[in-house]
Motif scaffolding. Sequence first.
Motif, mmCIF file in Angstrom:
data_model
loop_
_atom_site.group_PDB
_atom_site.id
_atom_site.type_symbol
_atom_site.label_atom_id
_atom_site.label_comp_id
_atom_site.label_asym_id
_atom_site.label_seq_id
_atom_site.Cartn_x
_atom_site.Cartn_y
_atom_site.Cartn_z
ATOM 1 N N ASP A 76 11.582 9.145 -13.203
ATOM 2 C CA ASP A 76 10.528 8.299 -12.651
ATOM 3 C C ASP A 76 9.646 9.185 -11.778
ATOM 4 O O ASP A 76 10.122 10.185 -11.230
ATOM 5 N N ASN A 77 8.372 8.850 -11.672
ATOM 6 C CA ASN A 77 7.474 9.632 -10.819
ATOM 7 C C ASN A 77 7.165 8.869 -9.541
ATOM 8 O O ASN A 77 6.018 8.747 -9.124
ATOM 9 N N ASP A 78 8.208 8.385 -8.881
ATOM 10 C CA ASP A 78 8.032 7.545 -7.693
ATOM 11 C C ASP A 78 7.516 8.315 -6.485
ATOM 12 O O ASP A 78 7.122 7.703 -5.489
ATOM 13 N N TRP A 79 7.498 9.656 -6.532
ATOM 14 C CA TRP A 79 6.950 10.447 -5.429
ATOM 15 C C TRP A 79 5.507 10.872 -5.689
ATOM 16 O O TRP A 79 4.954 11.680 -4.947
ATOM 17 N N SER A 80 4.889 10.343 -6.748
ATOM 18 C CA SER A 80 3.495 10.633 -7.058
ATOM 19 C C SER A 80 2.608 9.517 -6.510
ATOM 20 O O SER A 80 3.097 8.477 -6.042
ATOM 21 N N GLN A 81 1.301 9.692 -6.583
ATOM 22 C CA GLN A 81 0.387 8.640 -6.137
ATOM 23 C C GLN A 81 0.535 7.367 -6.970
ATOM 24 O O GLN A 81 0.658 6.273 -6.403
ATOM 25 N N PRO A 82 0.555 7.443 -8.317
ATOM 26 C CA PRO A 82 0.780 6.220 -9.099
ATOM 27 C C PRO A 82 2.154 5.607 -8.823
ATOM 28 O O PRO A 82 2.302 4.384 -8.766
ATOM 29 N N GLY A 83 3.157 6.468 -8.654
ATOM 30 C CA GLY A 83 4.498 5.960 -8.376
ATOM 31 C C GLY A 83 4.583 5.264 -7.039
ATOM 32 O O GLY A 83 5.276 4.251 -6.883
ATOM 33 N N GLU A 84 3.889 5.813 -6.037
ATOM 34 C CA GLU A 84 3.874 5.198 -4.714
ATOM 35 C C GLU A 84 3.205 3.823 -4.764
ATOM 36 O O GLU A 84 3.682 2.867 -4.137
ATOM 37 N N ALA A 85 2.126 3.717 -5.529
ATOM 38 C CA ALA A 85 1.463 2.416 -5.674
ATOM 39 C C ALA A 85 2.385 1.406 -6.350
ATOM 40 O O ALA A 85 2.465 0.237 -5.943
ATOM 41 N N SER A 86 3.103 1.856 -7.380
ATOM 42 C CA SER A 86 4.047 0.984 -8.068
ATOM 43 C C SER A 86 5.188 0.564 -7.144
ATOM 44 O O SER A 86 5.624 -0.599 -7.152
ATOM 45 N N ARG A 87 5.670 1.498 -6.347
ATOM 46 C CA ARG A 87 6.762 1.196 -5.416
ATOM 47 C C ARG A 87 6.355 0.117 -4.420
ATOM 48 O O ARG A 87 7.124 -0.805 -4.136
ATOM 49 N N ARG A 88 5.133 0.219 -3.917
ATOM 50 C CA ARG A 88 4.668 -0.780 -2.953
ATOM 51 C C ARG A 88 4.523 -2.145 -3.604
ATOM 52 O O ARG A 88 4.847 -3.176 -2.996
ATOM 53 N N ARG A 89 4.031 -2.167 -4.836
ATOM 54 C CA ARG A 89 3.911 -3.449 -5.552
ATOM 55 C C ARG A 89 5.282 -4.092 -5.758
ATOM 56 O O ARG A 89 5.436 -5.306 -5.658
ATOM 57 N N ASP A 90 6.275 -3.242 -6.058
ATOM 58 C CA ASP A 90 7.621 -3.755 -6.321
ATOM 59 C C ASP A 90 8.424 -3.974 -5.049
ATOM 60 O O ASP A 90 9.562 -4.464 -5.114
ATOM 61 N N ASP A 91 7.879 -3.571 -3.913
ATOM 62 C CA ASP A 91 8.550 -3.702 -2.614
ATOM 63 C C ASP A 91 9.885 -2.964 -2.613
ATOM 64 O O ASP A 91 10.901 -3.485 -2.143
ATOM 65 N N ILE B 13 17.162 25.899 -15.976
ATOM 66 C CA ILE B 13 16.348 25.214 -14.979
ATOM 67 C C ILE B 13 16.317 23.716 -15.306
ATOM 68 O O ILE B 13 16.045 23.322 -16.444
ATOM 69 N N GLY B 14 16.618 22.905 -14.295
ATOM 70 C CA GLY B 14 16.451 21.465 -14.413
ATOM 71 C C GLY B 14 15.138 21.056 -13.758
ATOM 72 O O GLY B 14 14.879 21.423 -12.604
ATOM 73 N N LEU B 15 14.305 20.328 -14.481
ATOM 74 C CA LEU B 15 13.005 19.896 -13.974
ATOM 75 C C LEU B 15 13.120 18.503 -13.363
ATOM 76 O O LEU B 15 13.612 17.576 -14.010
ATOM 77 N N ASN B 16 12.672 18.381 -12.130
ATOM 78 C CA ASN B 16 12.599 17.094 -11.447
ATOM 79 C C ASN B 16 11.148 16.631 -11.523
ATOM 80 O O ASN B 16 10.249 17.320 -11.034
ATOM 81 N N LEU B 17 10.903 15.456 -12.119
ATOM 82 C CA LEU B 17 9.540 14.999 -12.399
ATOM 83 C C LEU B 17 9.054 13.920 -11.436
ATOM 84 O O LEU B 17 8.052 13.268 -11.707
ATOM 85 N N ARG B 18 9.718 13.749 -10.314
ATOM 86 C CA ARG B 18 9.356 12.644 -9.430
ATOM 87 C C ARG B 18 7.973 12.821 -8.804
ATOM 88 O O ARG B 18 7.359 11.848 -8.374
ATOM 89 N N ARG B 19 7.454 14.048 -8.764
ATOM 90 C CA ARG B 19 6.127 14.295 -8.199
ATOM 91 C C ARG B 19 5.011 14.263 -9.244
ATOM 92 O O ARG B 19 3.825 14.321 -8.890
ATOM 93 N N THR B 20 5.360 14.227 -10.525
ATOM 94 C CA THR B 20 4.335 14.382 -11.542
ATOM 95 C C THR B 20 3.422 13.154 -11.579
ATOM 96 O O THR B 20 3.887 12.018 -11.511
ATOM 97 N N GLN B 21 2.113 13.405 -11.674
ATOM 98 C CA GLN B 21 1.123 12.323 -11.614
ATOM 99 C C GLN B 21 0.990 11.597 -12.950
ATOM 100 O O GLN B 21 0.641 10.419 -12.994
ATOM 101 N N ALA B 22 1.249 12.280 -14.042
ATOM 102 C CA ALA B 22 1.090 11.694 -15.375
ATOM 103 C C ALA B 22 2.283 10.803 -15.709
ATOM 104 O O ALA B 22 3.365 10.941 -15.132
ATOM 105 N N PRO B 23 2.124 9.872 -16.649
ATOM 106 C CA PRO B 23 3.266 9.053 -17.083
ATOM 107 C C PRO B 23 4.426 9.922 -17.564
ATOM 108 O O PRO B 23 4.221 10.966 -18.193
ATOM 109 N N ILE B 24 5.639 9.485 -17.284
ATOM 110 C CA ILE B 24 6.826 10.281 -17.604
ATOM 111 C C ILE B 24 6.923 10.563 -19.099
ATOM 112 O O ILE B 24 7.207 11.695 -19.517
#
Length: 323
Positions: free
Chosen positions: A20-35, A276-287
């Motif tokens: 999930d990209n919950d640490w990105s700008q779109p993810g942050e907006a989604s998180r707030r909507r979902d409370d 290398i394991g990639l963590n995608l929580r910051r990525t702005q694009a859809p997962i």
Amino acid sequence: MSLQRLTQGPLTIGLELPLDNDWSQPGEASRRRDDRPFGVPDLSAHLERAQLADQLGFRALWLRDVPLYDPSFGDAGQVFELFTYLGYLAASTRQTLLGTAAAVLPLRMPWLVRKAAASVQHLSHNRLLLGVASGDRPVEYPLFGVPFEQRGEAFRDAVAVLKGDADQRLDAGQALLPEAEQPPLLVAGLAQQRPDWVGQHMDGWLAYPGTPDDHVRRVDLWRRVAGDKPYVSFIHLDLAENPEESPRRHRFGLRVGSQGLIQELTAMQAAGVNHIGLNLRRTQAPIEDTLQRLATEVLPIFHHDAEASSSSTTQQDVTHAPA
């Protein structure tokens, strides 16, 4: 077997959950909507994304052990309990390795960890990579009744159980079932131990994220105490849409286009990193888009065609374990 596949490279690439990209700008907006609290990802598509990663050929999926959500840390990992989720993924994927990064041994009963690991190993057809740690969140230890300052000793005792060195405590005829191939043990950091002890007792190292220069120094230490045992690390990646975008570093990783990512990974390979394991929580694009781009533009540079053919054969031959 799983350790061989992890390092069949020259450099292999996996993913750190949650997808999930919950640490990105779109993810942050989604998180707030979902409370949702900060650090609690959206898991509504977790299975489909894990299966997509499996199909696209990512070498491993890594799960973290976060027993207690603490808002001061702001990170719930993948939310689901570690071994429960591993069992679920074992039945839902076919070829990707399943790794823990890492099980906090002092907070778990070691005999039950060994049984849980054997169960996942059996159900996944030997795809488990058992990463272990001493833990680094002091707030958890009083809740579990474990002294934080004794976590190093507790870690060593648990490792003895996991490796079978404490089996003399069993009475005649007693056994921990199911019988399974012992999964490789990889340690996160040094787990309050001396480097030489870690190199002797562990099968691989899960190193904290860093730059290629950081890894040159760390790999040198690891090779001196552990020889050619695998060295694994992670990158918090924000994959830019423009493949040529120059890197901008942030804590634990970078924002970069696919060409710059290839250069970064090549430098890590040259430093001696095996996976290398990639963590995608910051990525702005859809997962889903990011996974597809990585599989198309990056994985073929590092994953050998022979391994892809081997994985395809495995996918045809291996059946799912019953849910």
